[in-house]
Motif scaffolding. Structure first.
Motif, PDB file in Angstrom:
ATOM      1  N   GLU A  35       0.871  -1.071   0.024  1.00 11.70           N
ATOM      2  CA  GLU A  35       0.217   0.025   0.057  1.00 11.70           C
ATOM      3  C   GLU A  35       0.877   1.045   0.010  1.00 11.70           C
ATOM      4  O   GLU A  35       0.598   2.128  -0.681  1.00 11.70           O
ATOM      5  N   GLU A  39       1.183   4.002  -2.946  1.00 14.14           N
ATOM      6  CA  GLU A  39       0.930   5.410  -2.741  1.00 14.14           C
ATOM      7  C   GLU A  39       1.958   6.253  -3.223  1.00 14.14           C
ATOM      8  O   GLU A  39       2.139   7.218  -3.798  1.00 14.14           O
ATOM      9  N   GLU A  42       2.666   6.165  -6.987  1.00  8.94           N
ATOM     10  CA  GLU A  42       1.547   7.077  -7.724  1.00  8.94           C
ATOM     11  C   GLU A  42       1.829   8.563  -7.571  1.00  8.94           C
ATOM     12  O   GLU A  42       1.787   9.353  -8.515  1.00  8.94           O
ATOM     13  N   ARG A  43       2.313   8.940  -6.493  1.00 14.12           N
ATOM     14  CA  ARG A  43       2.481  10.274  -6.121  1.00 14.12           C
ATOM     15  C   ARG A  43       3.687  10.611  -7.025  1.00 14.12           C
ATOM     16  O   ARG A  43       3.660  11.718  -7.619  1.00 14.12           O
TER      17      ARG A  43
END
Length: 143
Positions: A35, A39, A42-43
């Protein structure tokens, strides 16, 4: 029969999940790490897209300025033409002393100003840095 069932419930062999405490820890750790990594990626992929767009636009604008200022680094060809025409007119009028006092090629005495050189250097450095930023973002996205 009840004793057998109690023993089997306490046993790791017959547990419902089939995992002991350590394997449950690593399972939870793997899920949380995936997870967090998802994240994170993706950021930063989004941020690299922004860097690519910004550096592309900045490079295009910077290139426009560099091309516009390029003419300041070479002498104006019309000055050479005007000087040669002036010499021809002086020869035609018979004024040979005036012809010998001016240089035949005015570009031989021309050089760009220090200010022009500094501005061009900064413009080329700016263009190089924005292209380097775009290159780094592309490498980051491909990695």
């Amino acid at each position: 029969m009840k004793q057998v069932l109690d023993i089997l419930q306490d046993s790791t062999i017959a547990s419902k999940t089939g995992k002991d405490k350590r394997s449950r820890f690593w399972g939870v750790y793997k899920r949380l790490a995936e997870e967090h990594d998802g994240e994170f990626l993706e950021r930063y992929i989004g941020e690299m897209d922004i860097v690519l767009v910004f550096s592309g636009l900045f490079s295009a604008v910077s290139t426009g300025f560099v091309v516009a200022m390029e003419s300041n680094l070479s002498p104006d060809p019309s000055d050479t033409t005007n000087a040669l025409l002036k010499q021809l007119v002086q020869i035609g009028l018979g004024n040979l002393t005036a012809v010998g006092s001016t240089p035949a090629d005015p570009t031989s005495t021309w050089s760009p100003t220090a200010r022009t050189l500094w501005i061009q250097t900064i413009a080329y450095a700016s263009l190089s840095m924005s292209l380097l930023a775009a290159f780094g973002a592309v490498l980051g996205k491909q990695w």
